[in-house]
Write an enzyme that holds these catalytic residues in place. Structure first.
Site, mmCIF file in Angstrom:
data_model
loop_
_atom_site.group_PDB
_atom_site.id
_atom_site.type_symbol
_atom_site.label_atom_id
_atom_site.label_comp_id
_atom_site.label_asym_id
_atom_site.label_seq_id
_atom_site.Cartn_x
_atom_site.Cartn_y
_atom_site.Cartn_z
ATOM 1 N N GLU A 76 0.816 -1.203 0.000
ATOM 2 C CA GLU A 76 0.000 0.000 0.000
ATOM 3 C C GLU A 76 0.856 1.261 0.000
ATOM 4 O O GLU A 76 0.543 2.230 -0.664
ATOM 5 C CB GLU A 76 -0.910 0.019 1.232
ATOM 6 C CG GLU A 76 -2.097 -0.915 1.133
ATOM 7 C CD GLU A 76 -3.067 -0.515 0.033
ATOM 8 O OE1 GLU A 76 -3.859 0.401 0.258
ATOM 9 O OE2 GLU A 76 -3.022 -1.125 -1.048
ATOM 10 N N ASP A 77 1.922 1.202 0.748
ATOM 11 C CA ASP A 77 2.622 2.446 1.055
ATOM 12 C C ASP A 77 4.021 2.583 0.458
ATOM 13 O O ASP A 77 4.688 3.572 0.694
ATOM 14 C CB ASP A 77 2.711 2.633 2.583
ATOM 15 C CG ASP A 77 1.325 2.718 3.203
ATOM 16 O OD1 ASP A 77 0.433 3.224 2.506
ATOM 17 O OD2 ASP A 77 1.150 2.286 4.347
#
Ligand code: MN
Length: 576
Positions: A76-77
């Site tokens: 996600e990051d």
């Protein structure tokens, strides 16, 4: 939590060298991927996956899940994709990480719109329970650091935690985590209520804690004297949100609540539990109706313990809970504890052969399977959400078929609910029930652990009165749908309604009427009367009164046949 702390904790658990290597590799990968990233709190980002992994280590989850926890926010990051994870760590860990990423998409805002997402979430449960456990502890850590987010976001996440995550944790048997999630959400979702409670109950908590400290030595001395081999005796304070909910039922009067602080005694065996209960009741008088044997009859989420409330010193009631270390582990880690047992037992084939842990698991997995089956039956997301509100988050009981299959029903369910949960046909044809071998009425209230056998009769139909008796939304839905389908038939029977009027719109042609009468005659339908209306030049109406239909379905079939005749443009019917 530092990486070093985590590794030490893992070493203490006697995992294999390979497992430790895997976890270290996952940590290195995640630490590198997150790099200089920071949490909103200013902490290095890696502190979050570390905290999440640490919780799962405490729960004794397998090393793949620990590794997945360390990696769970990488996709996600950071610039890494799930493909990178798969290449580096294999399918299983990639699958777990992907599951968590999927669950991240779920948003609950207190509207039905989110039911669709809820569905996805529950499907994920069915896929792998480890994904859900990971997501729950991920949320737990995010709730602990919630204050660093903007207020609007705080409120949304807290509401979602209170309404979705905490009940889910509870349902999975993790009462402690559930209580913690609720308490972290409480001030954000119901801030004025929270403030009121803090003001109202602060002194009461203090007062109770002091009382428990006074009573503890007396009890300890007695247990020693009676040679009870207890390994722990602790005070447990009620969670705030749980107290608040209880107060809503007790006129908001804190003085009426007697379990704000309870004593918890841990003893080695089940026999010791009952012996301890005996010793306590000899020392202090029990309050009638307050002795609860959750060992013989566990709560629906698997919780086991003995509870009693006694009039202790100073003529003050106090709740005492007695359990074994195994029960304590289960109460804390719920389904994860069962899962860990089964993992350990799997290695120890001898113990596995006796089948105890697999039975526990079968029970939990039966529930998950059921949930999956269940959501298929609801066409609209709102319906599913409504059913969940009624069925899923309420207290539930476990009952068994004579073959030993477990079914999970809402409290207050009847044999009819049970029958419909087993199969619609069993519900529809039920005429009676046996519970633990004895005949009972169909509106009998089932209890935890009952063995239920349904007596059926061919061609039997559900009664409308059953709608007043059943407790589960699922049974109600199935009965309603059966009644709706047979309603037409009923009208048929009631009216003795053999005569049906068909209204045909036709484009007239030679032989049309003959074709129609042949069709009816072929299916042994008598024509009582035929009328035509040819006022319109192009279109004509043909009215036929016919008799000999047994039910609505036959009439409907005939409509299709008539429509198939050339020249018939439109068919409708009514009962005369
Ligand atoms: Mn996370």
């Amino acid at each position: 939590m530092t990486a070093q702390n985590l590794f030490e904790k893992i070493k203490a658990q006697a995992r294999s060298a390979e497992d430790l290597m895997l976890i270290k590799r996952a940590y290195d990968f995640a630490a590198k991927a997150h790099g200089e990233q920071k949490r909103k709190s200013g902490d290095p980002y890696i502190s979050h996956p570390l905290a999440t992994a640490s919780e799962l280590v405490d729960m004794h989850l397998d090393s793949s899940t620990i590794a997945a926890a360390l990696l769970h926010d990488v996709c996600e990051d950071t610039y890494h994709s799930i493909k990178d994870i798969r290449k580096e760590f294999g399918d299983e860990i990639a699958f777990l990480v992907q599951g968590v990423t999927k669950l991240d998409k779920i948003r609950y805002r207190g509207t039905e719109r989110s039911a669709e997402s809820l569905r996805k979430m529950f499907l994920a449960i069915g896929e792998d329970i480890r994904v859900v456990l990971l997501k729950l502890v991920d949320r737990f850590h995010n709730m602990q650091t919630l204050s660093h987010l903007p207020p609007e976001k705080q409120k949304r996440i807290a509401l979602e935690t209170l309404e979705i995550y905490a009940p889910l944790a509870y349902r999975l048997g993790m009462a402690d985590l559930s209580g913690k999630l609720e308490d972290l959400s409480f001030p954000h979702v119901y801030s004025s209520e929270y403030e009121w409670l803090m003001k109202e109950a602060k002194e009461t908590y203090e007062d109770w804690r002091k009382y428990v400290e006074r009573i503890k030595p007396v009890l300890t001395e007695e247990l020693v004297k009676e040679r009870i081999p207890f390994t722990g005796i602790n005070a447990r304070a009620k969670h705030y949100y749980s107290l608040y909910k209880k107060l809503l039922r007790y006129g908001m009067d804190v003085r009426k609540i007697t379990d704000i602080v309870a004593l918890r005694i841990i003893v080695p065996t089940i026999e010791d539990c009952y012996a301890t209960l005996g010793v306590i009741h000899k020392l202090w008088k029990p309050l009638p109706g307050r002795i609860k044997d959750y060992i013989a009859l566990p709560k629906p989420n698997g919780y086991r313990s003995l509870h009693t409330t006694v009039i202790g010193h100073e003529e003050r009631p106090i709740e005492i809970q007695i359990r074994t270390p195994e029960m304590h582990g289960e109460a804390e880690f719920g389904i994860a504890a069962h899962w860990a047992y089964s993992e350990m037992k799997r290695r120890d084939t001898q113990a596995y052969a006796e089948g105890r842990s697999s039975k526990i698991n079968a029970r939990h997995f039966a529930w998950i399977e059921q949930l999956r089956e269940w959501q298929k039956e609801f066409e609209k997301p709102e319906e599913f959400l409504e059913a969940l509100k009624i069925d899923f988050f309420k207290d539930r009981i476990f009952v068994l078929t004579p073959k030993g299959d477990a079914f999970d029903l809402p409290e207050g369910s009847t044999p009819i609910d049970f029958a419909y949960h087993v199969h619609s046909d069993i519900g529809n044809t039920a005429v009676g029930a046996k519970i633990n071998g004895k005949m009972v009425a169909l509106d009998h209230i089932l209890k935890n652990g009952d063995i239920v056998e349904i007596l059926k009769q061919k061609n039997k139909k559900p009664s409308r009165d059953w709608l007043k008796i059943v407790k589960s939304a699922q049974a109600r839905k199935k009965i309603s749908s059966f009644l709706k389908h047979s309603e037409g038939d009923k009208k048929f029977e009631k009216r003795g309604g053999e005569t049906v009027e068909f209204n045909l719109t036709i484009r007239d042609r030679v032989g049309l009427l003959r074709d129609v009468t042949h069709m009816l005659a072929k299916h042994k339908i008598n024509i009582k009367k035929v009328d035509t209306d040819t006022k319109n030049q192009k279109w004509a109406a043909l009215l036929i009164h016919a008799e000999g239909f047994k039910n609505k379905t036959e009439v409907e079939k005939m409509m299709v046949r008539l429509k198939g005749i050339k020249g018939i443009e439109d068919v409708s019917y009514k009962l005369l």
